[in-house]
Design a protein around this motif. Structure first.
Motif, PDB file in Angstrom:
ATOM      1  N   UNK A   1       8.901   5.845   2.649  1.00 46.76           N
ATOM      2  CA  UNK A   1       9.182   7.002   1.801  1.00 46.76           C
ATOM      3  C   UNK A   1       8.827   8.305   2.498  1.00 46.76           C
ATOM      4  N   UNK A   2       7.732   8.303   3.251  1.00 45.75           N
ATOM      5  CA  UNK A   2       7.289   9.528   3.916  1.00 45.75           C
ATOM      6  C   UNK A   2       7.894   9.689   5.306  1.00 45.75           C
ATOM      7  N   UNK A   3       8.573   8.661   5.799  1.00 43.62           N
ATOM      8  CA  UNK A   3       9.048   8.675   7.180  1.00 43.62           C
ATOM      9  C   UNK A   3       9.895   9.901   7.528  1.00 43.62           C
ATOM     10  N   UNK A   4      10.914  10.280   6.717  1.00 39.49           N
ATOM     11  CA  UNK A   4      11.722  11.452   7.112  1.00 39.49           C
ATOM     12  C   UNK A   4      10.897  12.718   7.282  1.00 39.49           C
ATOM     13  N   UNK A   5       9.922  12.940   6.380  1.00 41.32           N
ATOM     14  CA  UNK A   5       9.128  14.167   6.472  1.00 41.32           C
ATOM     15  C   UNK A   5       8.239  14.176   7.708  1.00 41.32           C
TER      16      UNK A   5
ATOM     17  N   UNK B   1      16.078  20.871   8.447  1.00 39.34           N
ATOM     18  CA  UNK B   1      16.268  21.144   9.878  1.00 39.34           C
ATOM     19  C   UNK B   1      16.642  19.860  10.618  1.00 39.34           C
ATOM     20  N   UNK B   2      15.967  18.774  10.260  1.00 40.74           N
ATOM     21  CA  UNK B   2      16.241  17.507  10.929  1.00 40.74           C
ATOM     22  C   UNK B   2      17.684  17.076  10.711  1.00 40.74           C
ATOM     23  N   UNK B   3      18.178  17.215   9.491  1.00 40.99           N
ATOM     24  CA  UNK B   3      19.556  16.822   9.201  1.00 40.99           C
ATOM     25  C   UNK B   3      20.534  17.656  10.005  1.00 40.99           C
ATOM     26  N   UNK B   4      20.357  18.965  10.010  1.00 39.51           N
ATOM     27  CA  UNK B   4      21.287  19.813  10.751  1.00 39.51           C
ATOM     28  C   UNK B   4      21.175  19.576  12.259  1.00 39.51           C
TER      29      UNK B   4
ATOM     30  N   UNK C   1      25.201   7.911  11.744  1.00 40.26           N
ATOM     31  CA  UNK C   1      24.300   6.784  11.987  1.00 40.26           C
ATOM     32  C   UNK C   1      22.869   7.254  12.215  1.00 40.26           C
ATOM     33  N   UNK C   2      22.700   8.288  13.035  1.00 40.87           N
ATOM     34  CA  UNK C   2      21.353   8.762  13.357  1.00 40.87           C
ATOM     35  C   UNK C   2      20.676   9.384  12.140  1.00 40.87           C
ATOM     36  N   UNK C   3      21.427  10.113  11.326  1.00 37.38           N
ATOM     37  CA  UNK C   3      20.830  10.739  10.152  1.00 37.38           C
ATOM     38  C   UNK C   3      20.428   9.696   9.122  1.00 37.38           C
ATOM     39  N   UNK C   4      21.255   8.697   8.924  1.00 39.02           N
ATOM     40  CA  UNK C   4      20.885   7.635   7.997  1.00 39.02           C
ATOM     41  C   UNK C   4      19.634   6.912   8.470  1.00 39.02           C
ATOM     42  N   UNK C   5      19.504   6.759   9.774  1.00 40.26           N
ATOM     43  CA  UNK C   5      18.328   6.062  10.329  1.00 40.26           C
ATOM     44  C   UNK C   5      17.067   6.910  10.178  1.00 40.26           C
ATOM     45  N   UNK C   6      17.145   8.189  10.533  1.00 35.86           N
ATOM     46  CA  UNK C   6      15.951   9.030  10.551  1.00 35.86           C
ATOM     47  C   UNK C   6      15.623   9.630   9.196  1.00 35.86           C
ATOM     48  N   UNK C   7      16.634  10.130   8.503  1.00 38.88           N
ATOM     49  CA  UNK C   7      16.399  10.835   7.239  1.00 38.88           C
ATOM     50  C   UNK C   7      16.465   9.888   6.049  1.00 38.88           C
ATOM     51  N   UNK C   8      17.432   8.971   6.099  1.00 38.18           N
ATOM     52  CA  UNK C   8      17.556   8.028   5.000  1.00 38.18           C
ATOM     53  C   UNK C   8      16.533   6.918   5.050  1.00 38.18           C
ATOM     54  N   UNK C   9      15.897   6.730   6.223  1.00 39.40           N
ATOM     55  CA  UNK C   9      14.906   5.679   6.349  1.00 39.40           C
ATOM     56  C   UNK C   9      15.496   4.288   6.330  1.00 39.40           C
ATOM     57  N   UNK C  10      16.806   4.174   6.579  1.00 44.04           N
ATOM     58  CA  UNK C  10      17.467   2.875   6.569  1.00 44.04           C
ATOM     59  C   UNK C  10      17.212   2.146   7.876  1.00 44.04           C
ATOM     60  N   UNK C  11      17.097   0.834   7.795  1.00 44.86           N
ATOM     61  CA  UNK C  11      17.043   0.026   9.002  1.00 44.86           C
ATOM     62  C   UNK C  11      18.420   0.021   9.655  1.00 44.86           C
ATOM     63  N   UNK C  12      18.458  -0.378  10.921  1.00 48.57           N
ATOM     64  CA  UNK C  12      19.728  -0.367  11.639  1.00 48.57           C
ATOM     65  C   UNK C  12      20.757  -1.265  10.969  1.00 48.57           C
ATOM     66  N   UNK C  13      20.333  -2.431  10.464  1.00 53.21           N
ATOM     67  CA  UNK C  13      21.291  -3.323   9.806  1.00 53.21           C
ATOM     68  C   UNK C  13      21.812  -2.714   8.502  1.00 53.21           C
ATOM     69  N   UNK C  14      20.962  -1.935   7.800  1.00 57.95           N
ATOM     70  CA  UNK C  14      21.409  -1.283   6.573  1.00 57.95           C
ATOM     71  C   UNK C  14      22.403  -0.168   6.884  1.00 57.95           C
ATOM     72  N   UNK C  15      22.156   0.574   7.967  1.00 58.41           N
ATOM     73  CA  UNK C  15      23.112   1.596   8.391  1.00 58.41           C
ATOM     74  C   UNK C  15      24.450   0.946   8.717  1.00 58.41           C
ATOM     75  N   UNK C  16      24.402  -0.181   9.415  1.00 61.77           N
ATOM     76  CA  UNK C  16      25.632  -0.881   9.795  1.00 61.77           C
ATOM     77  C   UNK C  16      26.431  -1.291   8.559  1.00 61.77           C
ATOM     78  N   UNK C  17      25.756  -1.798   7.535  1.00 58.38           N
ATOM     79  CA  UNK C  17      26.473  -2.208   6.329  1.00 58.38           C
ATOM     80  C   UNK C  17      27.014  -1.001   5.579  1.00 58.38           C
TER      81      UNK C  17
END
Length: 409
Positions: free
Chosen positions: A1-5, A98-101, A115-131
């Motif tokens: 939950x805190x990862x993006x911040x 700022x991170x998103x932009x 893909x990178x924004x979903x991974x870093x900001x959304x906190x999704x795992x790589x397999x979740x981004x892929x789906x």
């Protein structure tokens, strides 16, 4: 939950996303080691952010380029007080924006930005981004790795752009906010149907973007869509977290304030004839919000809106949704050929809603054995436990209704 911040905080200081991720992971490890001994802090987000900031500043100081870096971030950095936790649902952490932009910079391809924004900001795992992107996991992993290297090599500034540069990136930013919300609204995997934190982050970001771009119809359309979708959240799950389908939802539990906000944003999006993809989806959500009951929904209009959406943003998922609307407006026999035509699309080969929708149509046509096989196949494909339980119930003939947008939850 805190990862993006905490990733955003580190990136603001070290100006390198790869190193920022490592620092954030170190802080999380430190928390796992220390909190069992000392107890969880009253404000764990603030503790993590402070730890990340201190480690990032220490790293900058150790670098040979310390003097230049310190000049960039300002001498006040080591003395600043930082409250990373938004005080209300309308607030936003500037570092996350700022991170998103930053990761939506034009130096990256559109696919890499998402893909990178979903991974870093959304906190999704790589397999979740892929789906979420309907792509192989290996492809997404390679995109994310290349994107980080490209941003570092190009020396992209960690900032929110202005003017024409902001406008150039806005489309990519809207797309990732949309996908972040969607992952929260219908979780790819896990035991829960919803991931409320992602829904809240997506809605908050959409509101900020709409305020940053008041004249952009798609920014207004996106916030309208997310307000209307979020309005149903309380009614979408039952007492034990099981999905409640749209036809069975208690519409008295829909949040009328969010509905009104969604209608207002859709009006700000402008003339319906000029709607883009997000505004069109918001118009579809508005049809559901206006209907007093499931039976009184204007399915013919929804099918027509999906037709327009497919023209401006072609997608097999849009066509699948249109088929569901057609089935409600004209009957399952009219929709089944539309669904069958999508079976050969490789991007839907592992998409559980395709056999789920087909199973629903077959069940309504009285072809029970075929329907059970489709529901069983859909249950095998989904990685969300709540959806799997519902689909297995349908395969056994113990669950009513169907699952799939717009006829799903």
């Amino acid at each position: 939950m805190e990862s993006p911040r905490i990733v955003a905080t580190a990136a603001r200081i070290v100006r390198d996303l790869g190193i920022a991720e490592e620092i954030a992971q170190d802080a999380l490890v430190a928390a796992l080691e220390e909190w069992p001994r000392t107890g969880v802090p009253e404000r764990p987000g603030a503790w993590l952010t402070a730890t990340v900031k201190h480690r990032a500043v220490d790293l900058v100081r150790r670098r040979e380029t310390y003097a230049r870096k310190l000049a960039e971030v300002g001498r006040a950095l080591t003395e600043e007080t930082y409250d990373p936790e938004p005080s209300g649902p309308g607030d936003i952490d500037d570092d996350v924006l700022r991170l998103i932009f930053t990761v939506c910079h034009p130096v990256l391809s559109a696919g890499a930005r998402v893909a990178l924004t979903l991974r870093l900001v959304g906190g999704l795992r790589t397999d979740e981004v892929a789906r979420a992107l309907l792509l192989p996991e290996a492809t997404v992993a390679a995109r994310i790795t290349r994107a980080k290297r490209t941003l570092a090599k190009a020396g992209v500034e960690f900032e929110v752009p202005y003017g024409e540069e902001r406008a150039a990136r806005l489309g990519s930013v809207l797309e990732v906010v949309y996908l972040i919300f969607n992952e929260g609204y219908a979780a790819t995997s896990g035991g829960d149907l919803l991931r409320p934190g992602l829904c809240e982050d997506g809605l908050r970001l959409a509101r900020v973007l709409a305020a940053l771009a008041p004249g952009d119809a798609e920014a207004q359309g996106l916030v309208a869509l997310l307000e209307l979708q979020a309005s149903r959240t309380a009614a979408r799950t039952g007492p034990h977290g099981r999905p409640v389908l749209l036809a069975d939802q208690d519409r008295r539990r829909w949040d009328r304030l969010l509905v009104r906000r969604g209608f207002a944003a859709l009006e700000r999006a402008g003339d319906a004839r000029g709607y883009g993809p997000y505004a069109l989806q918001a118009a579809i959500a508005a049809c559901h919000a206006r209907a007093v009951s499931y039976e009184e929904t204007d399915w013919a209009l929804i099918a027509a809106l999906y037709g327009r959406l497919g023209a401006v943003a072609p997608s097999p998922v849009v066509e699948l949704n249109r088929a569901v609307a057609v089935s409600r407006a004209e009957g399952p026999a009219a929709a089944l050929p539309l669904v069958d035509a999508l079976a050969a699309d490789p991007s839907l080969a592992r998409y559980h809603l395709l056999p789920s929708v087909r199973g629903d149509l077959l069940a309504r046509l009285g072809r029970a054995a075929e329907a059970r096989a489709e529901f069983a196949r859909a249950a095998d494909l989904t990685r969300n436990e709540s959806e799997r339980a519902l689909l297995l119930g349908r395969a056994r003939g113990t669950e009513p209704g169907g699952i799939g947008s717009p006829g799903g939850s």
